[in-house]
Design an enzyme around this catalytic site. Sequence first.
Site, PDB file in Angstrom:
ATOM      1  N   CYS A 194       0.836  -1.204   0.000  1.00 28.31           N
ATOM      2  CA  CYS A 194       0.000   0.000   0.000  1.00 28.31           C
ATOM      3  C   CYS A 194       0.868   1.249   0.000  1.00 28.31           C
ATOM      4  CB  CYS A 194      -0.954  -0.008   1.200  1.00 28.31           C
ATOM      5  SG  CYS A 194      -2.048   1.425   1.215  1.00 28.31           S
ATOM      6  N   CYS A 236      -0.513   4.193   1.963  1.00 30.48           N
ATOM      7  CA  CYS A 236      -0.404   4.068   3.429  1.00 30.48           C
ATOM      8  C   CYS A 236       1.034   4.284   3.895  1.00 30.48           C
ATOM      9  CB  CYS A 236      -0.808   2.676   3.921  1.00 30.48           C
ATOM     10  SG  CYS A 236      -2.198   1.930   3.110  1.00 30.48           S
ATOM     11  N   ASP A 237       1.989   3.692   3.208  1.00 33.95           N
ATOM     12  CA  ASP A 237       3.353   3.601   3.744  1.00 33.95           C
ATOM     13  C   ASP A 237       4.389   4.454   3.026  1.00 33.95           C
ATOM     14  OD1 ASP A 237       2.422   1.760   5.619  1.00 33.95           O
ATOM     15  OD2 ASP A 237       2.687   0.081   4.248  1.00 33.95           O
TER      16      ASP A 237
END
Length: 328
Positions: free
Chosen positions: A142, A145-146
């Site tokens: 992701c 997200c990261d």
Amino acid sequence: MAKEKIRRVKCLIIGSGPAGYTAAIYAARADLNPVLYTGLEPGGQLTTTTEVDNFPGYPEGIDGPTMMIQLQQQAERFGTEVNMGMVTEVKLSKKHGGVHKACIDNKEWIEAQTIIISTGATAKYLGLPSEQKLRGGGVSACAVCDGFFYKGMDVAVVGGGDTACEDASYLANICNKVTMLIRRGEMRASKAMQHRVEKLENVDIRYFTEAEEVLGENTVEGLRIINNQTKETEELKISGFFLAIGHTPNTEIFKDQLTMDEAGYLITKGKSTKTNLPGVFAAGDVQDNEYRQAVTAAGTGCMAALDAERYLGTIEEVIEEKEESISA
Ligand code: NDP
């Protein structure tokens, strides 16, 4: 003939990600007495992420597993019954007001007037042992997200679809350099998305290239790649390794009963969470291959509970929870 007890509930929720728990919070507050089964990975995909920085309301961020425990506690506070267990088979009614049946762990059946499906989707990984070892240590599926953790660093993205292009351009904004690994001589992505990454100066697109090993002990330090035509290998120094090779929606048990697209995502009607069967609703990644964010999943979870509540208002006999003896 042997008799066995079967439990009937107003609202059964399958899955325990942000969609399932948000549906549970709303359903519980609407007196639907929801019963939720967590599935094999309680808490869903967020339990495999470290920091969640993009869920509104957490100015300092929160780690994924903690967020999921808090969502569960919030759902339980209003009376949701959360059970560990996997729904292994369903028999869905086609009738308005009909009763749906779900089998738990291949053992007992439960009946429900409404079902909210929030079983999510599973990101695909390459399956390299080094990749699995470093999940959470620089290997991520992701980018949104990261990606932030790799600000100013070099990273690699595997995949040549729309997701990979979107991830590469997102990361190019944050990172020093992005290497895209594409196993064929062309991308699967739409032309528009391809042009978008081709124009970015810090994105290096490598065709006919595959990842052979992710290097590093506890965190990602590099990547050995191979050109699958010439068999030449090369080591890249990278800090983040992003998979963008697709997701598999967890819809196997609904095949032949619910309408799905070619990839197996459940199809919902218009702006609602209604599936093709009355009383069956879908929320979260199981019906969304585009946005796939915790906050969008939570939003559709809320919608599914409201849709379920409204649906129950249209049927004549709403069962109160009970156990009934039936002939086995
Ligand atoms: P896709 O299935 O479209 O693409 C997957 C990519 O990963 C392909 O390039 C594929 O290569 C590659 N791949 C698959 N397995 C491996 C492997 N083992 N090793 C190396 N490479 C591999 O998935 P996406 O997630 O990109 O997209 C899913 C759907 O969502 C699509 O319909 C897409 O259009 C849509 N989408 C739309 C967006 C938008 O419009 N903004 C954004 C994101 C997704 P190969 O081609 O060789 O099979």
